[in-house]
Write a protein that holds these residues in place. Structure first.
Motif, PDB file in Angstrom:
ATOM      1  N   SER A 169       0.833  -1.198   0.000  1.00  0.00           N
ATOM      2  CA  SER A 169       0.000   0.000   0.000  1.00  0.00           C
ATOM      3  C   SER A 169       0.872   1.254   0.000  1.00  0.00           C
ATOM      4  N   LEU A 170       0.219   2.403  -0.054  1.00  0.00           N
ATOM      5  CA  LEU A 170       0.943   3.672   0.029  1.00  0.00           C
ATOM      6  C   LEU A 170       1.749   3.748   1.316  1.00  0.00           C
ATOM      7  N   TRP A 171       1.126   3.385   2.436  1.00  0.00           N
ATOM      8  CA  TRP A 171       1.800   3.506   3.728  1.00  0.00           C
ATOM      9  C   TRP A 171       2.939   2.505   3.853  1.00  0.00           C
ATOM     10  N   PHE A 177       5.729   3.932   1.755  1.00  0.00           N
ATOM     11  CA  PHE A 177       6.359   5.018   2.511  1.00  0.00           C
ATOM     12  C   PHE A 177       7.239   4.460   3.630  1.00  0.00           C
ATOM     13  N   ALA A 178       6.729   3.440   4.326  1.00  0.00           N
ATOM     14  CA  ALA A 178       7.498   2.837   5.423  1.00  0.00           C
ATOM     15  C   ALA A 178       8.805   2.249   4.915  1.00  0.00           C
ATOM     16  N   ARG A 198       6.485  -1.501   8.374  1.00  0.00           N
ATOM     17  CA  ARG A 198       5.593  -0.670   9.198  1.00  0.00           C
ATOM     18  C   ARG A 198       6.018  -0.699  10.664  1.00  0.00           C
ATOM     19  N   CYS A 201      11.357   3.643  -2.639  1.00  0.00           N
ATOM     20  CA  CYS A 201       9.918   3.520  -2.896  1.00  0.00           C
ATOM     21  C   CYS A 201       9.671   3.089  -4.339  1.00  0.00           C
ATOM     22  N   ARG A 253       0.945   6.506  -6.307  1.00  0.00           N
ATOM     23  CA  ARG A 253       1.319   6.374  -4.900  1.00  0.00           C
ATOM     24  C   ARG A 253       2.809   6.579  -4.635  1.00  0.00           C
ATOM     25  N   ALA A 296       4.713   8.777  -1.816  1.00  0.00           N
ATOM     26  CA  ALA A 296       5.499   8.104  -0.780  1.00  0.00           C
ATOM     27  C   ALA A 296       6.904   8.688  -0.687  1.00  0.00           C
ATOM     28  N   MET A 331       6.636  12.065   1.037  1.00  0.00           N
ATOM     29  CA  MET A 331       6.354  11.838   2.457  1.00  0.00           C
ATOM     30  C   MET A 331       7.618  11.412   3.199  1.00  0.00           C
ATOM     31  N   THR A 332       8.432  10.588   2.550  1.00  0.00           N
ATOM     32  CA  THR A 332       9.679  10.138   3.167  1.00  0.00           C
ATOM     33  C   THR A 332      10.579  11.320   3.497  1.00  0.00           C
TER      34      THR A 332
END
Length: 502
Positions: free
Chosen positions: A30-32, A35-36, A173, A235, A248, A252, A255-256
């Motif tokens: 997923s997006l999260w 990003f993680a 995550r 990513c 996405r 990501a 966001m990082t």
């Protein structure tokens, strides 16, 4: 101008088909989770812990501003990468981007440098992480303990990566949570409850410039930021395992950078403001100041809890690095550009991951760990090369992107900078060249190897890569698409219904 049909964009499989590939991976990220993955690769906890003492003893507390400067510069790079990955959401990141924007040989060299930089980074993180593990277990940090702990971290990450993308996402995550607790949570605690200095200390050079100008000293402390802000490109390394990657992954990556910058500022700032012996740290009298700060502010139990969080972050960082490196190797091999490409490009039917590439991404760092065991002085050298190598690879892609723009390329992915794209690209390239200058600038110890170790390491990798490229000619063994940015953007627009009107 360009107009699009409502919600007109390619599905993941169709987009991949336009690029000449078919899906073999499980798109469960997923997006999260994406990003993680990038965030735990970037790992502010690892970066701040590794370089706090160096930054403070070189430039004093004002060296914190390099976190802001580099974050802004790398944000520009991530915007350029965002447009590229939005058009080319395929595994491997740096390599396929450089290939599709320029050509086979150019991409081969960029990927060669980047692969070695990543492998060395994996080694460095495993080596640095061993100190946390031995501290938690109460084991003396001997060369033997460092070696076996580092090898254990590499093997643990390999086992998790073997289990598939879903487990990679889960652990990423967990690593993200550990990072946020370890940097933002601890940083806030130190700022609010343990502050021993005023915020004005971040404008106090504390005598680091001596009687001369502070500017050269400040430039010398740039590593405080430069070491932190890479990893966001990971990513894109796993693009074929992300659902709706064209939208996405650019988000990501940004966001990082944003969360990484905030985390690093809280962490670096918290340690500085809570340090009971800040003057001694700046004077270079304390080689590893963070344990003493933690003991003074958290107590023995709190310090142990932090070690557990830090170890989780290191495991996740090694995991993310291995995953990113293996996807790059897979992408490189899929195009027939590496020796043993058939073996390296195999994907497990069960776990849907490139297991053979993962084995290489674990084995080579393990061998380097063994070399470091016999000569621990090379750890600093290989780490220094890794940073410059990654920045060079980045700028090769940024330059290739700018070249295509001047030839008329208009990125066709759903993420677009529009008319600002060229300006952002130019400034990103200028920033990158400046960063590379700072990284490559020789030291002033008077010892040739110590002063030029970064350039020596880069020269060795470049020369060996060029020799192999022009002797073995791997570029001639591949017929995968190259230099097709304009053609692909036109095809995407045709399929999505985008039309140009006067």
């Amino acid at each position: 101008m360009t107009s699009n049909t409502p919600n007109g964009h390619l599905g993941d499989d169709e987009h991949l088909a336009v690029l000449g590939y078919e899906g073999k991976f499980d798109r469960s990220m997923s997006l999260w989770a994406n990003f993680a993955l990038g965030f735990t690769y970037l790992s502010p906890l690892v970066g701040v812990y590794s370089l706090l003492a160096v930054a403070l003893s070189t430039g004093g507390p004002p060296s914190i501003w390099w976190i802001v400067i580099v974050a802004c510069g790398q944000l520009l790079v991530s915007l350029v990468f965002g447009e590229i990955v939005s058009q080319y959401p395929i595994h491997g990141g740096i390599y396929p981007w450089a290939r599709r924007l320029w050509g086979r040989r150019y991409a081969w060299l960029a990927a060669w440098v980047y692969i070695w930089a990543m492998i060395v980074t994996i080694t460095s993180v495993a080596e640095f992480g061993s100190g946390f593990v031995t501290s938690l277990l109460g084991i003396e940090l001997t060369p033997e303990a460092t070696l076996f702990t580092a090898l254990g971290l590499l093997l643990l990450a390999l086992a998790i990566n073997f289990s598939g993308t879903r487990w990679l996402a889960r652990i990423a995550r967990i690593g993200l949570a550990a990072e946020l607790i370890g940097v933002i949570g601890l940083g806030l605690y130190l700022l609010i409850f343990q502050r021993k200095h005023d915020f004005s200390v971040f404008f106090d050079t504390m005598g680091t410039a001596g009687d001369g100008s502070y500017l050269p000293v400040f430039l010398a402390s740039a590593l405080a930021g430069l070491f932190l802000f890479y990893g966001f490109e990971a990513c894109g390394d796993v693009a074929e395992e992300v659902s709706d990657p064209a939208r996405r992954i650019p988000r990501a990556m940004m966001m990082t950078i944003f969360v990484g910058a905030i985390s690093a500022l809280f962490s670096f700032g918290g340690y500085v403001l809570a340090a009971p012996n800040l003057e001694d740290i700046v004077a270079g009298k304390v080689a590893d100041p963070i344990p003493s700060i933690l003991d003074a502010t958290l107590g023995p139990v709190g310090a142990k809890l932090f070690l557990i969080i830090a170890i989780l972050a290191f495991i996740s960082c090694v995991l993310s690095l291995q995953a990113a490196a293996s996807r790059l190797l897979y992408s490189f091999a899929r195009d027939g550009m590496l020796p043993g490409h058939t073996w390296l490009s195999k994907v497990s039917e069960r776990s849907k991951v490139p297991t053979n590439a993962l084995i290489v991404a674990c084995t080579v760092p393990a061998l380097i760990c063994v070399l470091i065991y016999f000569n621990d002085g090379i750890l600093v050298a290989v780490t220094s090369f890794a940073i410059l190598g990654i920045y060079l690879s980045f700028q090769m892609v940024v330059l290739a992107s700018l070249r295509q723009r001047f030839k008329g390329w208009k990125p066709a992915g759903p993420f677009s900078l529009g008319g600002a794209g060229t300006a952002v690209n130019v400034v990103a390239l200028a920033y990158g060249l400046f960063a590379m200058y700072l990284l490559a600038k020789p030291g002033e110890t008077g010892e040739f190897f110590a002063d030029y170790v970064v350039l020596i390491g880069l020269a060795v990798v470049l020369v060996t890569g060029l020799v192999y490229l022009f002797v073995a000619r791997p570029d001639r063994k591949s017929d995968a698409p190259q230099g097709d940015a304009i053609a692909v953007s036109d095809e995407i627009r045709r399929r999505t219904g985008a039309v140009k009107t006067q």
